[in-house]
Enzyme design. Structure first.
Site, PDB file in Angstrom:
ATOM      1  N   HIS A 118       0.950  -1.215  -0.026  1.00 54.95           N
ATOM      2  CA  HIS A 118      -0.022   0.036  -0.112  1.00 54.95           C
ATOM      3  C   HIS A 118       0.889   1.176  -0.173  1.00 54.95           C
ATOM      4  O   HIS A 118       0.485   2.195   0.636  1.00 54.95           O
ATOM      5  CB  HIS A 118      -0.864  -0.094   1.117  1.00 54.95           C
ATOM      6  CG  HIS A 118      -2.359  -0.877   1.058  1.00 54.95           C
ATOM      7  ND1 HIS A 118      -3.326  -0.683   0.262  1.00 54.95           N
ATOM      8  CD2 HIS A 118      -2.069  -2.117   1.771  1.00 54.95           C
ATOM      9  CE1 HIS A 118      -4.005  -1.920   0.452  1.00 54.95           C
ATOM     10  NE2 HIS A 118      -3.335  -2.767   0.875  1.00 54.95           N
ATOM     11  N   ASP A 139       2.343   2.132  -3.133  1.00 54.40           N
ATOM     12  CA  ASP A 139       2.798   2.568  -4.631  1.00 54.40           C
ATOM     13  C   ASP A 139       1.876   3.746  -4.918  1.00 54.40           C
ATOM     14  O   ASP A 139       2.349   4.655  -5.395  1.00 54.40           O
ATOM     15  CB  ASP A 139       2.461   1.333  -5.520  1.00 54.40           C
ATOM     16  CG  ASP A 139       1.244   0.766  -5.225  1.00 54.40           C
ATOM     17  OD1 ASP A 139       0.290   0.972  -4.400  1.00 54.40           O
ATOM     18  OD2 ASP A 139       0.815  -0.112  -6.346  1.00 54.40           O
ATOM     19  N   SER A 153      -8.679 -19.447 -23.072  1.00 51.67           N
ATOM     20  CA  SER A 153      -7.666 -19.888 -22.126  1.00 51.67           C
ATOM     21  C   SER A 153      -7.792 -21.122 -21.494  1.00 51.67           C
ATOM     22  O   SER A 153      -8.906 -21.773 -21.569  1.00 51.67           O
ATOM     23  CB  SER A 153      -7.964 -18.750 -20.740  1.00 51.67           C
ATOM     24  OG  SER A 153      -7.391 -19.155 -19.603  1.00 51.67           O
ATOM     25  N   SER A 179      -0.735 -11.714  -8.642  1.00 51.67           N
ATOM     26  CA  SER A 179      -0.847 -10.923 -10.030  1.00 51.67           C
ATOM     27  C   SER A 179      -0.720 -11.742 -11.324  1.00 51.67           C
ATOM     28  O   SER A 179      -0.217 -11.775 -12.361  1.00 51.67           O
ATOM     29  CB  SER A 179       0.257 -10.354 -10.328  1.00 51.67           C
ATOM     30  OG  SER A 179      -0.116  -8.808 -10.125  1.00 51.67           O
ATOM     31  N   SER A 220      -3.282 -11.527 -13.092  1.00 51.88           N
ATOM     32  CA  SER A 220      -3.924 -10.351 -14.039  1.00 51.88           C
ATOM     33  C   SER A 220      -2.748  -9.703 -14.942  1.00 51.88           C
ATOM     34  O   SER A 220      -2.909  -9.366 -16.086  1.00 51.88           O
ATOM     35  CB  SER A 220      -4.804  -9.422 -13.411  1.00 51.88           C
ATOM     36  OG  SER A 220      -4.179  -8.776 -12.300  1.00 51.88           O
ATOM     37  N   ASP A 236       2.307  -4.146  -9.859  1.00 53.26           N
ATOM     38  CA  ASP A 236       2.217  -5.493 -10.648  1.00 53.26           C
ATOM     39  C   ASP A 236       2.960  -5.645 -11.963  1.00 53.26           C
ATOM     40  O   ASP A 236       3.617  -6.542 -12.446  1.00 53.26           O
ATOM     41  CB  ASP A 236       0.753  -6.189 -10.666  1.00 53.26           C
ATOM     42  CG  ASP A 236      -0.206  -5.989  -9.428  1.00 53.26           C
ATOM     43  OD1 ASP A 236       0.694  -5.859  -8.272  1.00 53.26           O
ATOM     44  OD2 ASP A 236      -1.039  -6.292  -9.269  1.00 53.26           O
ATOM     45  N   TYR A 263     -10.226  -0.786  -0.757  1.00 53.20           N
ATOM     46  CA  TYR A 263      -8.912  -0.036  -1.345  1.00 53.20           C
ATOM     47  C   TYR A 263      -8.928   1.414  -1.724  1.00 53.20           C
ATOM     48  O   TYR A 263      -8.251   2.201  -1.354  1.00 53.20           O
ATOM     49  CB  TYR A 263      -8.600  -1.125  -2.770  1.00 53.20           C
ATOM     50  CG  TYR A 263      -7.362  -0.356  -3.618  1.00 53.20           C
ATOM     51  CD1 TYR A 263      -5.953  -1.000  -3.218  1.00 53.20           C
ATOM     52  CD2 TYR A 263      -7.461   0.645  -4.587  1.00 53.20           C
ATOM     53  CE1 TYR A 263      -5.013  -0.717  -4.129  1.00 53.20           C
ATOM     54  CE2 TYR A 263      -6.540   0.802  -5.175  1.00 53.20           C
ATOM     55  CZ  TYR A 263      -5.157   0.347  -5.071  1.00 53.20           C
ATOM     56  OH  TYR A 263      -4.275   0.869  -5.790  1.00 53.20           O
TER      57      TYR A 263
HETATM   58  P1  ADP Z   1      -4.498 -11.819  -9.208  1.00 57.07           P
HETATM   59  O1  ADP Z   1      -3.986 -10.704 -10.163  1.00 57.07           O
HETATM   60  O2  ADP Z   1      -4.229 -11.756  -7.716  1.00 57.07           O
HETATM   61  O3  ADP Z   1      -4.496 -13.308  -9.518  1.00 57.07           O
HETATM   62  P2  ADP Z   1      -7.086 -10.503  -9.921  1.00 57.07           P
HETATM   63  O4  ADP Z   1      -8.297 -10.407  -9.562  1.00 57.07           O
HETATM   64  O5  ADP Z   1      -6.376  -9.295 -10.192  1.00 57.07           O
HETATM   65  O6  ADP Z   1      -6.085 -11.534  -9.165  1.00 57.07           O
HETATM   66  O7  ADP Z   1      -7.010 -11.187 -11.390  1.00 57.07           O
HETATM   67  C1  ADP Z   1      -7.651 -12.290 -11.749  1.00 57.07           C
HETATM   68  C2  ADP Z   1      -8.483 -12.259 -12.779  1.00 57.07           C
HETATM   69  O8  ADP Z   1      -7.515 -12.149 -14.063  1.00 57.07           O
HETATM   70  C3  ADP Z   1      -9.117 -13.369 -13.179  1.00 57.07           C
HETATM   71  O9  ADP Z   1     -10.714 -13.584 -12.579  1.00 57.07           O
HETATM   72  C4  ADP Z   1      -9.536 -13.751 -14.626  1.00 57.07           C
HETATM   73  O10 ADP Z   1     -10.507 -12.688 -14.964  1.00 57.07           O
HETATM   74  C5  ADP Z   1      -7.950 -12.935 -15.243  1.00 57.07           C
HETATM   75  N1  ADP Z   1      -6.986 -14.079 -15.486  1.00 57.07           N
HETATM   76  C6  ADP Z   1      -5.773 -14.072 -15.075  1.00 57.07           C
HETATM   77  N2  ADP Z   1      -5.227 -15.169 -15.324  1.00 57.07           N
HETATM   78  C7  ADP Z   1      -6.133 -15.949 -16.554  1.00 57.07           C
HETATM   79  C8  ADP Z   1      -6.055 -17.061 -17.212  1.00 57.07           C
HETATM   80  N3  ADP Z   1      -4.933 -17.650 -17.520  1.00 57.07           N
HETATM   81  N4  ADP Z   1      -7.218 -17.110 -17.914  1.00 57.07           N
HETATM   82  C9  ADP Z   1      -8.273 -16.530 -17.885  1.00 57.07           C
HETATM   83  N5  ADP Z   1      -8.354 -15.460 -17.201  1.00 57.07           N
HETATM   84  C10 ADP Z   1      -7.273 -15.011 -16.050  1.00 57.07           C
HETATM   85 MG    MG Z   2      -4.527  -8.687 -10.173  1.00 54.61          MG
END
Ligand code: ADP
Ligand code: MG
Length: 420
Positions: free
Chosen positions: A51, A53, A84, A144, A146, A195, A252
């Site tokens: 927290h 950044d 995916s 991460s 995402s 991230d 957040y």
């Molecule tokens: P984190 O980044 O901590 O894993 P987030 O909530 O920021 O959690 O991101 C997760 C989201 O990113 C998932 O709900 C999905 O929408 C997307 N995501 C990430 N990796 C994949 C993947 N390999 N296939 C499909 N969706 C993904």
């Molecule tokens: Mg994320």
């Protein structure tokens, strides 16, 4: 009474060669032709500096050996088709033409958002694409997945559309911007940039000291610090608690706003200025007290105390690790967690219990990592102790009726790159 004896799930990273084969195969099976190329980007774990950044502070992520692989081909139109290996393998389709913020539902917002953000940034040559993803980054665990997705997409698009940013650190910052916009504006998930910087800029056996002051240019904002766990006989255990996510977006935003309000009251542009003033004063303890005395609200005092002390802990951790002082590094992990629990109030019972068990089982230090309200903890342990400590946490979770956690060993790895 059987779940107590379950072996903890330990996630091994995908072997790159196998992952490339797997993602290319998924691409061919889905779209009927070979992809133009395969790229990958890592998940990340933040060692310390939580927290901070969005307060123009410091943080210290490493890239995980766990990566998201993308096979991609450009298209001549503006259509984006995505698949995916996670979930039902259905193809999701979007059109970049006339796409508006928050205009894509579901996970497709992340990759489509990257192309949208690049076009918004003026790269009109970026067209649609077909892409397949294969990943071993745990999803939703605060590691991460995402950013692994948006950064691998950004690097792939940079390559196939010849933007020329992927080859330099300064160029990668442009791709980071697009990845961030994809998350903030298309997926609607607030992110401060830690991230994406980690996924795009980290190096093997190094931690990335990220200075988030907006006035810094790209090169000044990042410094590679030594982080060779093996050389010190250490292991960094990561445990994804799998705690059900709470309404963390509102929380957040609330914390972020309170930090901005505090900066306004203190008449500084951000809390980093306050942290630096306190660090430079002859008596930092007294200076912190005076700063807190100037704030009207008890909750605000606690939030500011976390931000200021956490920024100082990042500096101390870098120094401790460079000197091989594992005990001090562990102490700083503990202090960071305790501050996040008591002052920033972003932990949940799963995080506190996991940290507690790790400490009781010989960790030098343990802390939650990521934004909190669920997600993961990290623990600094002797080599070979990762699995037993993870098992002890899993046993305690079963005993308390928590979801089963999953664990992995973090080794500081390489940023996003082309695979094939
Ligand atoms: P984190 O980044 O901590 O894993 P987030 O909530 O920021 O959690 O991101 C997760 C989201 O990113 C998932 O709900 C999905 O929408 C997307 N995501 C990430 N990796 C994949 C993947 N390999 N296939 C499909 N969706 C993904
Ligand atoms: Mg994320």
């Amino acid at each position: 009474m059987t779940s107590d004896n379950r072996t903890v799930q330990y996630l091994e990273p995908l072997n790159a060669k196998e992952a490339v084969g797997k993602v290319a195969e998924l691409f061919v099976d889905t779209f009927g032709a070979a992809p133009k190329g395969v790229w990958s980007a890592p998940g990340r774990v933040n060692l310390i500096g939580e927290h901070t950044d969005y307060n123009a502070g410091l943080c210290l992520p490493i890239a995980l050996p766990h990566r998201t692989f993308i096979a991609l081909s450009p298209r001549k139109d503006t259509v984006v088709r995505l698949v995916s290996d996670m979930g039902d393998k259905a193809v999701t389709t979007t059109d970049l033409e006339d796409l508006k913020p928050l205009g894509v539902k579901g996970w497709g917002a992340y990759p489509a958002g990257v192309a949208w953000a690049l076009r918004e940034a003026g790269f009109a040559g970026v067209q649609g694409f077909d892409a397949a993803f294969v990943s071993c980054v745990p999803v939703g665990g605060g590691l991460s997945s995402s950013a692994a997705m948006t950064c691998s997409t950004a690097l792939a698009l940079d390559d196939v559309y010849d933007l020329g940013f992927g080859g330099t650190d300064a160029g990668r910052v442009r791709l980071i911007d697009a990845a961030m916009r994809a998350e903030n504006d298309m997926a609607g998930a607030s992110t401060g940039g830690l991230d994406q910087n980690a996924s795009m800029r980290c190096q093997a056996n190094r931690a990335l000291l990220l200075d988030c002051r907006p006035e810094l240019d790209a090169v000044q904002s990042a410094k590679q610090e030594p982080f060779n766990l093996g050389a010190l006989g250490l292991e960094l255990l990561v445990v994804d608690t799998q705690a059900p996510h709470q309404l963390n977006d509102g929380q957040y935003a609330e914390r972020r706003k309170m930090c901005e309000d505090a900066a306004r009251i203190l008449k500084v542009k951000n809390l980093r200025v306050t942290a630096d003033e306190i660090a430079a004063s002859p008596d930092p303890f007294q200076a912190l007290k005076e700063t807190l005395d100037a704030l009207p609200d008890p909750t605000m005092k606690k939030r500011v105390r976390h931000v200021v002390t956490e920024i100082a802990r990042v500096r101390s951790f870098v120094r401790a690790f460079a000197a091989g002082d594992v005990t001090e590094a562990g102490r700083l992990f503990n202090a960071s967690h305790d501050s996040l629990a008591a002052d920033y109030e972003v932990t949940v019972p799963e995080l506190d219990v996991a940290v507690d068990v790790a400490r009781k089982h010989g960790a030098y230090g343990a802390r939650m990592t990521g934004g909190g309200f669920g997600g993961s903890i990290i623990a600094l342990v002797d080599k070979g102790q990762g699995r037993p400590v993870a098992q002890a946490i899993a046993d305690q979770f079963a005993h308390r009726g928590f979801h089963a956690p999953r664990a992995l060993a973090a080794v500081a790895s390489d940023s996003a790159h082309k695979e094939a």
